[in-house]
Design a protein around this motif. Sequence first.
Motif, PDB file in Angstrom:
ATOM      1  N   ARG A 167       0.850  -1.134   0.123  1.00  0.00           N
ATOM      2  CA  ARG A 167       0.072   0.038   0.022  1.00  0.00           C
ATOM      3  C   ARG A 167       0.804   1.293   0.158  1.00  0.00           C
ATOM      4  NH1 ARG A 167      -2.930  -3.393   4.078  1.00  0.00           N
ATOM      5  NH2 ARG A 167      -4.890  -3.977   2.756  1.00  0.00           N
ATOM      6  N   SER A 205      -6.756  -6.242  -5.398  1.00  0.00           N
ATOM      7  CA  SER A 205      -7.586  -5.293  -5.344  1.00  0.00           C
ATOM      8  C   SER A 205      -6.826  -3.940  -5.073  1.00  0.00           C
ATOM      9  CB  SER A 205      -8.407  -5.363  -3.934  1.00  0.00           C
ATOM     10  OG  SER A 205      -7.514  -5.259  -2.821  1.00  0.00           O
ATOM     11  N   LEU A 206      -5.421  -4.076  -5.074  1.00  0.00           N
ATOM     12  CA  LEU A 206      -4.645  -2.938  -5.141  1.00  0.00           C
ATOM     13  C   LEU A 206      -4.238  -2.519  -6.237  1.00  0.00           C
ATOM     14  CD1 LEU A 206      -2.473  -3.517  -1.822  1.00  0.00           C
ATOM     15  CD2 LEU A 206      -4.262  -1.990  -2.039  1.00  0.00           C
ATOM     16  N   ALA A 261      -7.901  -3.479 -11.137  1.00  0.00           N
ATOM     17  CA  ALA A 261      -8.780  -2.478 -10.311  1.00  0.00           C
ATOM     18  C   ALA A 261     -10.101  -2.479 -10.834  1.00  0.00           C
ATOM     19  CB  ALA A 261      -7.881  -1.011 -10.466  1.00  0.00           C
ATOM     20  N   SER A 292     -11.884  -5.066  -8.895  1.00  0.00           N
ATOM     21  CA  SER A 292     -11.985  -5.296  -7.531  1.00  0.00           C
ATOM     22  C   SER A 292     -13.127  -4.267  -7.038  1.00  0.00           C
ATOM     23  CB  SER A 292     -10.720  -4.450  -7.042  1.00  0.00           C
ATOM     24  OG  SER A 292     -10.761  -3.062  -6.942  1.00  0.00           O
ATOM     25  N   ASN A 337     -13.552   6.424  -3.641  1.00  0.00           N
ATOM     26  CA  ASN A 337     -12.914   4.960  -3.754  1.00  0.00           C
ATOM     27  C   ASN A 337     -12.517   4.492  -5.172  1.00  0.00           C
ATOM     28  OD1 ASN A 337     -13.145   4.271  -1.115  1.00  0.00           O
ATOM     29  ND2 ASN A 337     -15.063   3.397  -1.134  1.00  0.00           N
ATOM     30  N   GLU A 350      -9.584   6.401  -6.163  1.00  0.00           N
ATOM     31  CA  GLU A 350      -8.095   5.898  -5.580  1.00  0.00           C
ATOM     32  C   GLU A 350      -7.817   4.451  -6.340  1.00  0.00           C
ATOM     33  OE1 GLU A 350      -6.504   4.517  -1.041  1.00  0.00           O
ATOM     34  OE2 GLU A 350      -8.676   5.204  -1.454  1.00  0.00           O
ATOM     35  N   LYS A 351      -8.717   3.660  -6.547  1.00  0.00           N
ATOM     36  CA  LYS A 351      -8.564   2.247  -7.020  1.00  0.00           C
ATOM     37  C   LYS A 351      -7.894   2.298  -8.350  1.00  0.00           C
ATOM     38  CE  LYS A 351     -11.755  -0.473  -4.347  1.00  0.00           C
ATOM     39  NZ  LYS A 351     -13.095  -1.300  -4.156  1.00  0.00           N
TER      40      LYS A 351
END
Length: 215
Positions: free
Chosen positions: A49, A80-81, A147, A150, A188, A191-192
């Motif tokens: 992260r 997911s990251l 991404a 996710s 969100n 960010e993803k």
Amino acid sequence: MTHKILRDVDIHIVDDDADVRDGLAWLFDSRGWQARTWAGGDALLAAARKLRGDWGLAVVLLDVRMQPLSGPVTFEQLKSLGCPWPVLFLTGHGDVGTAVEAVKNGAWDFLEKPFQDNMLVDRVEQAMHAALAQTDAEREDQRLRQALASLSPREREVLDELIRGHYNKNIAERLGITARTVEFHRANIFEKLGAESAIELAHKLGRLGHGAERR
């Protein structure tokens, strides 16, 4: 593969057994490769992260059975990251089915214990070659696809509306949620996907061939 290139590739060894970690680290260090060890998936994820998408080149050796996060759960969170690193699962006989499912879900490969050192090194080198063969654009496209995968169903709905150029208030009305909830999902999504605006999102998804339509 040259030694210089090998020095640019990290090997992340994730196992809750200290003896296994140390043994594998010694193996790869003795071959002139960079090895980093992690006592569990949570430690690796915390480090991942902090990279904020600046992934570099790496291969992950991931034990299936770990506490508190299992190997498959750690792998899903890496995806997911948007992490593009090839993941090679290390598994006991009873966990082969789990490892096979992980490979179907995008893991690089798995190796059943006990394994020969040379076989493990060969598999890791194959994964390294694959990682090095990817261009920067290909790695970014892979990260974006992961991404996208996710996103929650609601985030996907909000994303579709954003790409169509709708504002938060309109999206809230269309989806039957509050504007504040839309803003939460929007943050969100940005960010993803690593974007700062809806226009940037549209450009990124356009490069992948994704329009506003649902998949």
